[in-house]
Design an enzyme around this catalytic site. Structure first.
Site, PDB file in Angstrom:
ATOM      1  N   ASP A 134      -2.915  -2.291  -0.460  1.00 48.34           N
ATOM      2  CA  ASP A 134      -1.145  -3.024  -0.598  1.00 48.34           C
ATOM      3  C   ASP A 134      -1.941  -4.471  -1.183  1.00 48.34           C
ATOM      4  OD1 ASP A 134       0.758  -1.325  -0.037  1.00 48.34           O
ATOM      5  OD2 ASP A 134       0.386  -1.824   2.039  1.00 48.34           O
TER       6      ASP A 134
ATOM      7  N   ARG B 188       5.532  -7.759  -3.296  1.00 43.93           N
ATOM      8  CA  ARG B 188       4.248  -7.882  -3.725  1.00 43.93           C
ATOM      9  C   ARG B 188       3.783  -8.750  -5.259  1.00 43.93           C
ATOM     10  NH1 ARG B 188       3.008  -6.945   1.824  1.00 43.93           N
ATOM     11  NH2 ARG B 188       2.904  -4.545   2.362  1.00 43.93           N
TER      12      ARG B 188
ATOM     13  N   LYS C 245       3.699  -5.398   9.693  1.00 48.74           N
ATOM     14  CA  LYS C 245       4.675  -4.412   8.851  1.00 48.74           C
ATOM     15  C   LYS C 245       4.849  -3.452   9.760  1.00 48.74           C
ATOM     16  CE  LYS C 245       5.796  -3.715   4.146  1.00 48.74           C
ATOM     17  NZ  LYS C 245       6.111  -2.543   3.565  1.00 48.74           N
TER      18      LYS C 245
END
Ligand code: S3P
Length: 450
Positions: free
Chosen positions: A327, A403, A28
């Site tokens: 992340d 997520r 991404k």
């Protein structure tokens, strides 16, 4: 495109072994940058393996609005006919970056040193996130920002008429802020300098060099100084986007916690500024191997193999590793729930300003599934239940955070009882094939009626 459709509740049932090959979509972070730098080059950039998640599609639409000719040729191949540094046109409408902090922050940087005006917005999650961290350094270039209280979107930026270069020390570890400044510095005279105390992902620096910009990086004791010469003529490139290690984390972690699993994830980007999760999983005793290590498109990649790992132990995650796995803390906390002992995660204040407050969202969700968590402003600790010992059975509010949704669907695969997330819709922002891919490995995901 911030319109988020009706919520898609999804339930993940306990599975048997997960097996097979997981073909992960493109990275991404690199996909956003390929579109933006392609739009700032003169001539045609070709991109293969672009992530066609909503976040990146919103950036593609934004680049069109600024005057680039962006085309989808099918099968992940795209072209961008760029307008050159300083060549952005004024958009005729509001730029809607949907759920994407990376998209909006990088694009604000890229337009802020061109004398045009643009207004940016996003979905409810993005409109709640801090943008002062971007507009403050952009003001030093001479750009003016007018936004809502607390520096929130919608924000209108008037690009600087006569930009000056900036020497900026990042007040927080953020690749988005660093990248916004570097992109702004492209259309400023002289040398723009960004100093970071901890190395954050360096895709912008790598790609800028690939496009022909002069970027000098010096490193001292973990901190970095990045210097960029203004007014380069960016040369169009052929870019092969590596597969996203942050998305690969979900099938990898699912395999580690479900008995009998053996999953191969080929061609994963393992840039050291992104690979912290995999070091941490190894420290925990995960059965994880890296095969066929090589370089693709200027980024290190390898084939990853993950097998069920019943002997994992909780660890103290070094705070200096945080930026390289920022992340991945949600899914790490899922794995930690299946380990013996405590996993302590310090130095992670930035998790509070992601798509959701990820410490709070994960802690509430883990508690709803029988896992206990302690937390402070910039740390949290997960008390592992041990292998095959997480009760599950809870329903989790994903708070528009892709997520979080994927992490709890992974938890449900290894838990004793099914886990439901209230809305799996946001998964499409980063990993649009998550559901069919996990099902192809043996995952039992079901769209639940409300
Ligand atoms: C990103 C940087 C990180 C990360 C995000 C992608 C990027 O955000 O969390 O998912 O592509 O530059 P911060 O810059 O806010 O740390």
């Amino acid at each position: 495109m911030s319109s988020h459709g009706d919520p898609i509740p999804m339930t993940s049932h306990p599975t048997g072994a997960l097996t097979g090959v997981a073909e992960i979509p493109g990275d991404k972070s690199i996909s956003h940058r390929a579109l933006i730098l392609g739009a700032l080059a003169v001539g045609e950039t070709r991109i293969s393996g672009l992530l066609e998640g909503q976040d990146v599609l919103d950036t593609a639409a934004a680049m069109r609005a600024f005057g680039a000719d962006v085309r989808d040729h099918g099968g992940g191949t795209w072209s961008v006919h760029g307008v050159g540094v300083g060549g952005f046109a004024e958009p005729q409408d509001v730029i809607d970056c949907g759920n994407s902090g990376t998209g909006v922050r990088l694009i604000m940087g890229a337009m802020s040193t061109t004398p045009i005006t643009a207004t940016f917005t996003g979905d409810a999650s993005l409109r709640s996130r801090p943008m002062g961290r971007i507009t403050d350094p952009l003001a030093k270039f001479g750009a003016q920002a007018h936004g809502r209280s607390g520096g929130r979107l919608p924000i209108t930026i008037e690009g600087a008429l006569t930009p000056v270069p900036v020497d900026y020390t990042l007040p927080m570890p953020s690749a988005q802020v660093k990248s916004a400044i570097l992109l702004a510095g492209l259309n400023a005279p002289g040398t723009t300098i960004v100093r970071e105390a901890e190395a954050t992902r360096d895709h912008t620096e790598r790609m800028l060099r690939g496009f022909g910009a002069e970027v000098d990086v010096s490193e001292e004791g973990g901190s970095r100084t990045i210097q960029l010469d203004g007014y380069p003529e960016l040369e169009p490139q052929d870019i092969a986007v590596p597969r996203d290690p942050s998305s690969a984390a979900f099938p990898v972690c699912a395999a580690l916690i479900t008995e009998g699993s053996d999953v191969l994830v080929p061609g994963i980007g393992l840039n050291p500024t992104r690979a912290g999760l995999y070091l941490t999983l190894r420290d925990m005793g995960a059965d994880l191997t890296f095969e066929n290590e090589r370089e693709e498109g200027g980024e290190p990649v390898a084939d990853l193999r993950a097998r069920f790992s019943p002997d994992m132990k909780g660890v103290d995650v070094p705070p200096e590793r945080a930026a390289s796995m920022i992340d991945e803390y949600p899914v790490l906390s899922v794995v930690a729930s299946f380990a013996e002992g405590k996993t302590h995660m310090p130095g992670v204040k930035e998790l509070r300003v992601k798509e959701s407050d990820r410490i709070d969202t994960m802690a509430r969700g883990l508690e709803a599934n029988g896992v206990s968590v302690d937390e402070g402003e910039d740390w949290w600790t997960v008390h592992g239940c041990g292998p095959k010992s997480v009760s599950g059975g809870g329903t989790v509010a994903a708070r528009l955070d892709h997520r979080i949704a994927m992490s709890f669907l992974v938890l449900g695969m290894g838990a004793k009882s099914a886990v439901t997330v209230d809305d799996a819709g946001p998964i499409a922002t980063s990993f649009p094939i998550f559901e069919p891919l996990m099902k192809s490995l043996g995952g039992q995901l079901e769209r639940t009626r409300r």
